[in-house]
Design a protein around this motif. Structure first.
Motif, PDB file in Angstrom:
ATOM      1  N   PHE A 124       4.905   5.498  -6.608  1.00 35.38           N
ATOM      2  CA  PHE A 124       4.518   5.951  -7.940  1.00 35.38           C
ATOM      3  C   PHE A 124       4.671   7.460  -8.100  1.00 35.38           C
ATOM      4  CE2 PHE A 124       1.258   7.357 -10.979  1.00 35.38           C
ATOM      5  CZ  PHE A 124       1.762   6.742 -12.118  1.00 35.38           C
ATOM      6  N   PRO A 125       4.168   8.284  -7.165  1.00 35.58           N
ATOM      7  CA  PRO A 125       4.380   9.733  -7.318  1.00 35.58           C
ATOM      8  C   PRO A 125       5.854  10.135  -7.297  1.00 35.58           C
ATOM      9  CG  PRO A 125       2.622   9.325  -5.752  1.00 35.58           C
ATOM     10  CD  PRO A 125       3.251   8.009  -6.068  1.00 35.58           C
ATOM     11  N   ILE A 126       6.666   9.427  -6.528  1.00 34.05           N
ATOM     12  CA  ILE A 126       8.100   9.740  -6.494  1.00 34.05           C
ATOM     13  C   ILE A 126       8.726   9.454  -7.850  1.00 34.05           C
ATOM     14  CG2 ILE A 126      10.322   8.988  -5.535  1.00 34.05           C
ATOM     15  CD1 ILE A 126       8.886   8.686  -2.847  1.00 34.05           C
ATOM     16  N   VAL A 127       8.384   8.332  -8.457  1.00 33.61           N
ATOM     17  CA  VAL A 127       8.922   7.984  -9.774  1.00 33.61           C
ATOM     18  C   VAL A 127       8.484   9.012 -10.810  1.00 33.61           C
ATOM     19  CG1 VAL A 127       8.809   6.274 -11.639  1.00 33.61           C
ATOM     20  CG2 VAL A 127       9.137   5.537  -9.277  1.00 33.61           C
TER      21      VAL A 127
ATOM     22  N   TYR B  57       0.832  -1.200   0.000  1.00 33.01           N
ATOM     23  CA  TYR B  57       0.000   0.000   0.000  1.00 33.01           C
ATOM     24  C   TYR B  57       0.870   1.255   0.000  1.00 33.01           C
ATOM     25  CZ  TYR B  57      -3.255   3.565   1.624  1.00 33.01           C
ATOM     26  OH  TYR B  57      -3.990   4.712   1.743  1.00 33.01           O
ATOM     27  N   LEU B  58       1.901   1.270   0.825  1.00 29.11           N
ATOM     28  CA  LEU B  58       2.802   2.411   0.906  1.00 29.11           C
ATOM     29  C   LEU B  58       3.559   2.596  -0.407  1.00 29.11           C
ATOM     30  CD1 LEU B  58       3.937   4.613   2.779  1.00 29.11           C
ATOM     31  CD2 LEU B  58       5.705   2.991   3.445  1.00 29.11           C
TER      32      LEU B  58
END
Length: 48
Positions: free
Chosen positions: A13-16, A6-7
């Motif tokens: 995904f937003p970091i990538v 979940y984390l």
């Protein structure tokens, strides 16, 4: 394990995506810097 997935899906995904966009923007900023320097030298040579 479920918390890790979940984390990863909610934070990873937003970091990538942010890293990808930052790398693309960096190339565009370098191109703009080169264009500004070329313009500056053109203006300097025409002014003299």
């Amino acid at each position: 394990m479920n918390d890790f997935v979940y984390l990863l899906s909610n934070v990873g995904f937003p970091i990538v995506i942010c890293l990808y966009l930052l790398m693309r923007i960096e190339g565009k900023i370098e191109a703009l810097t080169g264009a500004i320097l070329a313009l500056e030298s053109t203006i300097s040579s025409n002014h003299e």
